[in-house]
Write an enzyme that holds these catalytic residues in place. Structure first.
Site, PDB file in Angstrom:
ATOM      1  N   SER A   1      -5.003   0.685  11.296  1.00  0.00           N
ATOM      2  CA  SER A   1      -6.309   1.211  10.883  1.00  0.00           C
ATOM      3  C   SER A   1      -6.993   1.923  12.058  1.00  0.00           C
ATOM      4  O   SER A   1      -6.458   2.895  12.569  1.00  0.00           O
ATOM      5  CB  SER A   1      -7.160   0.070  10.321  1.00  0.00           C
ATOM      6  OG  SER A   1      -8.333   0.558   9.730  1.00  0.00           O
TER       7      SER A   1
ATOM      8  N   ASP B   1      -7.012   6.869   0.598  1.00  0.00           N
ATOM      9  CA  ASP B   1      -7.794   6.220   1.654  1.00  0.00           C
ATOM     10  C   ASP B   1      -9.235   6.734   1.632  1.00  0.00           C
ATOM     11  O   ASP B   1      -9.487   7.927   1.768  1.00  0.00           O
ATOM     12  CB  ASP B   1      -7.156   6.503   3.022  1.00  0.00           C
ATOM     13  CG  ASP B   1      -7.773   5.684   4.145  1.00  0.00           C
ATOM     14  OD1 ASP B   1      -8.918   5.222   3.988  1.00  0.00           O
ATOM     15  OD2 ASP B   1      -7.098   5.503   5.165  1.00  0.00           O
TER      16      ASP B   1
ATOM     17  N   HIS C   1      -6.477   2.519   1.609  1.00  0.00           N
ATOM     18  CA  HIS C   1      -6.352   2.548   3.062  1.00  0.00           C
ATOM     19  C   HIS C   1      -5.106   1.811   3.547  1.00  0.00           C
ATOM     20  O   HIS C   1      -4.853   0.677   3.173  1.00  0.00           O
ATOM     21  CB  HIS C   1      -7.603   1.919   3.674  1.00  0.00           C
ATOM     22  CG  HIS C   1      -7.611   1.865   5.166  1.00  0.00           C
ATOM     23  ND1 HIS C   1      -7.505   2.992   5.955  1.00  0.00           N
ATOM     24  CD2 HIS C   1      -7.710   0.813   6.025  1.00  0.00           C
ATOM     25  CE1 HIS C   1      -7.566   2.642   7.222  1.00  0.00           C
ATOM     26  NE2 HIS C   1      -7.676   1.316   7.295  1.00  0.00           N
TER      27      HIS C   1
END
Length: 436
Positions: A272, A372, A400
């Site tokens: 991330s 995302d 995501h």
């Protein structure tokens, strides 16, 4: 970090800036109340012990959830009030763990310490911004390392001296805390490869440790390190070049102090927000890495003012723009968030600062979910258009990071790069299993 298996039919954009940024004006239901957060987004992963509930048990969380729902907590949260709801259960689990340890039942002690750490984690989630959340972070670390010390292959904290500091700053005389786990068969004559895991915005070294045993079983060492502005990273959060100094200190220490690690087989994997740093290090330290994986990472559009104005209503469990502002050193007040939205891209964009135009390491993989709405998928395509050719995979109709399909893609890529013969699916299935 998928959102409750929601699937859009015939999606179409309502914001022309983001061809894949569908339904930008939507507000996802988990922002309406904690009850909605639990029912639409968190209950399922909690029942499976997966992100963000690593090492957690749903029976520990359900009474906490019932209490929070009865209090009607919802955004904007009073973070001290929110965090306080978790302390009773976490302390109860910690006391049970200590009792088992006194009796010599280390397996039960380990499990209860880790369960306590999971409860403290959600108390400080997504970032320890309030006084009570800061206490939760400290208590969670204590519980985690007590449990991790009782694992079959204990995970201990290593304090790496930060040798590449900025003179006159708080970085001086600091250390970089990491989790280091090296396969027992590794020796200076037969060193193991290293997967260097960069944590994310809210997942710190205490929880991404969940990956370490699986890599050890493959004969691969792991080092889990927090990114600037998160956990206990000493790097200056508002200095775009502070991560470069931190990674230099870490890589130098590995090279000088750990002969059991093969310096020619170091692969970075950033999760991330950590994916942003994985992409950056691929360009700032290209000769020191065999490969780098950016999972769900952004690079430029993640800092668009237009994007940041929308994201607090989208996929992230809480206030993403505010949490990012805190992480990048802008504080927690409205003025700080506004300054981050206004200045962040100028300071941190890997496009504007020329990073993407620099030489990068030979093997770079970019992976993300098509839908995302934490970091726009346009950042993946932007990174592909600059510098040395890279590999990429967009996982269709996922949110995501594109979990769990993205993990299969990445594990296979790393296995191939390192010449590993193990079972990718077996390693992946071990993520939700009880710690050993």
């Amino acid at each position: 970090m998928p959102h409750a298996s929601v699937k859009w039919k015939n999606p179409s954009p309502n914001d022309p800036r983001y061809p894949n940024g569908w339904h930008m004006d939507d507000r996802m239901p988990h922002h309406d109340s904690f009850q909605q957060l639990w029912e639409t987004k968190w209950k399922d992963p909690c029942s499976k012990g997966i992100y963000p509930f690593m090492f957690g048990f749903i029976e520990d969380f359900q009474p906490i959830v019932d209490d929070i729902i009865s209090k009607g907590l919802k955004e904007p949260y009073d973070w001290d009030e929110y965090a306080s709801c978790f302390f009773g259960k976490a302390e109860e689990l910690g006391k049970k763990a200590a009792s088992f340890e006194q009796k010599g039942d280390n397996d039960q002690a380990r499990d209860y310490y880790l369960r306590a750490s999971a409860v403290f984690r959600i108390a400080r989630f997504p970032a320890p911004r309030s006084p009570v959340q800061k206490i939760a972070w400290q208590r969670g670390k204590q519980m985690f390392y007590k449990g991790a010390a009782l694992m079959k292959y204990p995970i201990h904290e290593v304090q790496i001296p930060h040798t590449h500091t900025l003179a006159g700053s708080s970085e001086e005389n600091s250390h970089i805390p990491v989790n280091l786990l090296i396969p027992p068969q590794a020796t200076p004559k037969s060193p193991s490869p290293l997967v260097l895991i960069m944590t994310g915005l809210d997942g710190y070294r205490t929880e991404l440790a969940v990956w370490q045993r699986g890599w050890l079983d493959q004969g691969v060492a792991t080092l889990v390190v927090e990114i600037p502005g998160t956990g206990d990273s000493p790097a200056l959060p508002n200095d775009p070049e502070s991560p470069d100094r931190q990674w230099s200190s870490v890589l130098d220490w590995v090279s000088k102090e750990e002969p059991r690690i093969d310096k020619k087989k170091i692969i970075v994997w950033g999760f991330s927000t950590g994916g942003y740093y994985a992409l950056r290090i691929a360009h700032t330290h290209p000769d020191r890495l065999l490969g780098s994986v950016s999972l769900g990472g952004g690079c430029h559009h993640m800092f668009d003012r237009e994007w940041l104005d929308k994201v607090n209503n989208h996929e992230y469990p809480f206030d993403l723009a505010d949490t990012l502002a805190y992480k990048f050193g802008y504080g927690t007040d409205l003025e700080g968030v506004e300054r981050f939205k206004r200045e962040g891209q100028k300071l941190f964009s890997l496009k504007l600062d020329g990073t993407l135009s620099r030489e990068c390491c030979k093997n770079v993989l970019l992976v993300n979910g098509e839908w995302d709405r934490i970091f726009p998928i346009e950042d993946l395509t932007l990174a592909l258009k600059a510098g040395r050719p890279k590999q990429a995979r967009i996982v269709e109709q996922t949110w995501h990071m594109g979990e769990p399909e993205s993990f299969v893609v990445i594990l296979r890529w790393i296995y191939e790069l390192l010449g590993l013969k193990g079972d990718v699916m077996r390693q992946l299935k071990s993520l939700g299993a009880k710690a050993e």
